[in-house]
Design a protein around this motif. Structure first.
Motif, PDB file in Angstrom:
ATOM      1  N   VAL A 117       0.858  -1.189   0.000  1.00 53.18           N
ATOM      2  CA  VAL A 117       0.000   0.000   0.000  1.00 53.18           C
ATOM      3  C   VAL A 117       0.893   1.237   0.000  1.00 53.18           C
ATOM      4  CG1 VAL A 117      -1.760   1.297   1.257  1.00 53.18           C
ATOM      5  CG2 VAL A 117      -1.860  -1.201   1.223  1.00 53.18           C
ATOM      6  N   ASP A 118       0.668   2.133  -0.946  1.00 52.89           N
ATOM      7  CA  ASP A 118       1.489   3.347  -1.037  1.00 52.89           C
ATOM      8  C   ASP A 118       1.015   4.437  -0.083  1.00 52.89           C
ATOM      9  OD1 ASP A 118       3.126   2.248  -3.014  1.00 52.89           O
ATOM     10  OD2 ASP A 118       1.746   2.849  -4.611  1.00 52.89           O
ATOM     11  N   ASN A 119      -0.293   4.531   0.108  1.00 53.44           N
ATOM     12  CA  ASN A 119      -0.858   5.573   0.966  1.00 53.44           C
ATOM     13  C   ASN A 119      -1.838   4.957   1.954  1.00 53.44           C
ATOM     14  OD1 ASN A 119       0.217   8.128  -0.388  1.00 53.44           O
ATOM     15  ND2 ASN A 119      -0.771   7.094  -2.112  1.00 53.44           N
ATOM     16  N   ILE A 120      -1.686   5.330   3.220  1.00 52.77           N
ATOM     17  CA  ILE A 120      -2.511   4.780   4.286  1.00 52.77           C
ATOM     18  C   ILE A 120      -3.588   5.783   4.692  1.00 52.77           C
ATOM     19  CG2 ILE A 120      -2.527   3.943   6.668  1.00 52.77           C
ATOM     20  CD1 ILE A 120      -1.139   2.030   4.875  1.00 52.77           C
ATOM     21  N   GLU A 121      -4.819   5.307   4.772  1.00 55.08           N
ATOM     22  CA  GLU A 121      -5.912   6.163   5.234  1.00 55.08           C
ATOM     23  C   GLU A 121      -5.826   6.366   6.746  1.00 55.08           C
ATOM     24  OE1 GLU A 121      -8.052   7.670   3.301  1.00 55.08           O
ATOM     25  OE2 GLU A 121      -7.270   6.738   1.476  1.00 55.08           O
ATOM     26  N   GLN A 122      -6.341   7.498   7.218  1.00 54.02           N
ATOM     27  CA  GLN A 122      -6.318   7.807   8.646  1.00 54.02           C
ATOM     28  C   GLN A 122      -7.021   6.724   9.466  1.00 54.02           C
ATOM     29  OE1 GLN A 122      -4.890  10.761  10.247  1.00 54.02           O
ATOM     30  NE2 GLN A 122      -5.091   9.270  11.894  1.00 54.02           N
ATOM     31  N   SER A 123      -8.107   6.168   8.942  1.00 56.19           N
ATOM     32  CA  SER A 123      -8.857   5.149   9.676  1.00 56.19           C
ATOM     33  C   SER A 123      -8.011   3.914   9.954  1.00 56.19           C
ATOM     34  CB  SER A 123     -10.115   4.766   8.887  1.00 56.19           C
ATOM     35  OG  SER A 123      -9.761   4.243   7.612  1.00 56.19           O
ATOM     36  N   ILE A 124      -7.107   3.577   9.011  1.00 54.30           N
ATOM     37  CA  ILE A 124      -6.229   2.419   9.209  1.00 54.30           C
ATOM     38  C   ILE A 124      -5.201   2.719  10.285  1.00 54.30           C
ATOM     39  CG2 ILE A 124      -4.551   0.886   8.124  1.00 54.30           C
ATOM     40  CD1 ILE A 124      -7.389   0.463   7.177  1.00 54.30           C
ATOM     41  N   ILE A 125      -4.633   3.920  10.257  1.00 55.60           N
ATOM     42  CA  ILE A 125      -3.663   4.326  11.288  1.00 55.60           C
ATOM     43  C   ILE A 125      -4.325   4.322  12.657  1.00 55.60           C
ATOM     44  CG2 ILE A 125      -2.195   6.208  12.108  1.00 55.60           C
ATOM     45  CD1 ILE A 125      -1.842   7.017   9.165  1.00 55.60           C
ATOM     46  N   ASP A 126      -5.540   4.866  12.734  1.00 64.29           N
ATOM     47  CA  ASP A 126      -6.247   4.943  14.014  1.00 64.29           C
ATOM     48  C   ASP A 126      -6.488   3.567  14.611  1.00 64.29           C
ATOM     49  OD1 ASP A 126      -6.283   7.639  13.674  1.00 64.29           O
ATOM     50  OD2 ASP A 126      -8.396   7.771  13.120  1.00 64.29           O
ATOM     51  N   LYS A 127      -6.680   2.583  13.745  1.00 67.62           N
ATOM     52  CA  LYS A 127      -6.940   1.216  14.206  1.00 67.62           C
ATOM     53  C   LYS A 127      -5.806   0.684  15.070  1.00 67.62           C
ATOM     54  CE  LYS A 127      -7.949  -3.426  12.429  1.00 67.62           C
ATOM     55  NZ  LYS A 127      -8.145  -4.235  11.216  1.00 67.62           N
ATOM     56  N   TYR A 128      -4.577   1.129  14.794  1.00 65.94           N
ATOM     57  CA  TYR A 128      -3.414   0.605  15.509  1.00 65.94           C
ATOM     58  C   TYR A 128      -2.802   1.595  16.498  1.00 65.94           C
ATOM     59  CZ  TYR A 128      -3.949  -2.821  11.877  1.00 65.94           C
ATOM     60  OH  TYR A 128      -4.482  -3.767  11.039  1.00 65.94           O
ATOM     61  N   THR A 129      -3.367   2.786  16.595  1.00 59.73           N
ATOM     62  CA  THR A 129      -2.825   3.769  17.526  1.00 59.73           C
ATOM     63  C   THR A 129      -3.821   4.215  18.581  1.00 59.73           C
ATOM     64  OG1 THR A 129      -3.394   5.587  16.015  1.00 59.73           O
ATOM     65  CG2 THR A 129      -1.168   4.685  15.869  1.00 59.73           C
ATOM     66  N   ILE A 130      -5.113   4.105  18.303  1.00 59.75           N
ATOM     67  CA  ILE A 130      -6.139   4.510  19.253  1.00 59.75           C
ATOM     68  C   ILE A 130      -6.840   3.264  19.751  1.00 59.75           C
ATOM     69  CG2 ILE A 130      -8.275   5.806  19.615  1.00 59.75           C
ATOM     70  CD1 ILE A 130      -7.373   7.719  17.437  1.00 59.75           C
ATOM     71  N   LYS A 131      -6.696   2.988  21.020  1.00 58.21           N
ATOM     72  CA  LYS A 131      -7.268   1.782  21.601  1.00 58.21           C
ATOM     73  C   LYS A 131      -8.711   2.026  22.027  1.00 58.21           C
ATOM     74  CE  LYS A 131      -3.502  -0.662  21.356  1.00 58.21           C
ATOM     75  NZ  LYS A 131      -3.404  -1.819  20.466  1.00 58.21           N
ATOM     76  N   ASP A 132      -9.575   1.129  21.632  1.00 59.06           N
ATOM     77  CA  ASP A 132     -10.965   1.151  22.077  1.00 59.06           C
ATOM     78  C   ASP A 132     -11.072   0.309  23.329  1.00 59.06           C
ATOM     79  OD1 ASP A 132     -13.644   1.027  22.491  1.00 59.06           O
ATOM     80  OD2 ASP A 132     -14.141   0.016  20.610  1.00 59.06           O
ATOM     81  N   ASN A 133     -11.318   0.956  24.459  1.00 58.00           N
ATOM     82  CA  ASN A 133     -11.328   0.253  25.738  1.00 58.00           C
ATOM     83  C   ASN A 133     -12.697  -0.285  26.116  1.00 58.00           C
ATOM     84  OD1 ASN A 133      -8.579   0.605  26.358  1.00 58.00           O
ATOM     85  ND2 ASN A 133      -8.958   2.722  26.928  1.00 58.00           N
ATOM     86  N   ASN A 134     -13.672  -0.233  25.185  1.00 62.81           N
ATOM     87  CA  ASN A 134     -14.996  -0.718  25.509  1.00 62.81           C
ATOM     88  C   ASN A 134     -15.009  -2.226  25.757  1.00 62.81           C
ATOM     89  OD1 ASN A 134     -16.142   1.809  25.255  1.00 62.81           O
ATOM     90  ND2 ASN A 134     -16.573   1.573  23.081  1.00 62.81           N
ATOM     91  N   HIS A 135     -14.017  -2.945  25.202  1.00 67.48           N
ATOM     92  CA  HIS A 135     -14.010  -4.388  25.360  1.00 67.48           C
ATOM     93  C   HIS A 135     -13.004  -4.845  26.417  1.00 67.48           C
ATOM     94  CE1 HIS A 135     -10.653  -3.693  22.623  1.00 67.48           C
ATOM     95  NE2 HIS A 135     -10.184  -4.865  22.984  1.00 67.48           N
TER      96      HIS A 135
END
Length: 228
Positions: A128-146
């Motif tokens: 992948v040449d360009n990464i969307e913000q949503s993909i970056i957020d998946k690995y940097t912003i933790k969802d603590n609901n679970h």
């Protein structure tokens, strides 16, 4: 396949880590060594993706190897696996780019979670040449609901023990946001269904889980649990 180097001077712990690694799909043991200098030789050979690294060695510290990898601009990632709970060591590890930090003793599900998270991120970035913000957020912003709040006093309750409690929490975490039954947790962590049910019912009474009845065509309805 993701090629892994294990760097651990305790032969028993090294063997455990090797066995854990074999149980996670998509990973292969490239080499396993007991010193920082041997690790450097293996890393310089190239063709390596991930290092599972202890901190304490007779000569040097694991964080020194992590710094060396970054200074040499070598393309491999590092997960620390150590008994070192010192805040400075943890901060230093993340400052120099460790992707995770596991504190001994840990359960297999936490080990597996760290590796699968790394694999998912690696696969998302490949070709992948360009990464969307949503993909970056998946690995940097933790969802603590679970994530369930940890009860450090569980071992003081009659009929409960800390080790099984931690295994149950690890089993629940491995299922993410999915609902689950006591049978599924029992199989996941290797305990009896009755034992799993007792701990799940405790968590439900503590208002940490919600339970719903699942009605089938025949037989009794099943309790389905979900993190609140």
């Amino acid at each position: 396949m993701i090629k892994v180097l294990i760097v651990e001077d305790d032969p028993m712990v090294r063997e455990i880590n090797e066995k854990f690694l074999k149980k996670v799909d998509g990973f292969i043991l490239h080499n396993s060594v007991n010193s920082i200098e041997k690790a450097k030789d293996v890393i310089l050979e190239g063709n390596l993706d991930l290092v599972l690294l202890d901190v304490f060695f007779p000569l040097g510290k694991g964080t020194d190897l992590l710094k060396w990898i970054r200074q040499e601009n070598l393309k491999c990632d590092v997960i620390l696996i150590t008994a070192d709970r010192n805040t400075e060591t943890v901060e230093e590890a993340f400052r120099y780019g460790a992707v995770d930090y596991l504190v001994k003793p840990f359960i297999f599900n936490r080990f597996k979670e760290a590796l699968l998270q790394f694999k998912s991120r690696k696969n998302s970035f490949e070709n992948v040449d360009n990464i969307e913000q949503s993909i970056i957020d998946k690995y940097t912003i933790k969802d603590n609901n679970h994530v369930l709040e940890y009860d450090e006093n569980i071992g003081e309750i009659k009929g409960f023990n800390q080790y099984t409690y931690e295994k149950v929490l690890g089993g629940i975490a491995s299922l993410g946001d999915d609902s689950f039954t006591s049978e599924e947790i029992a199989i996941n962590i290797g305990v009896s269904r009755i034992t799993a049910r007792r701990y799940l019912d405790y968590l439900e009474k503590e208002n940490k889980l919600i339970v719903e009845m699942e009605y089938g065509k025949v037989g009794r309805p099943k309790n389905k649990y979900k993190i609140k």
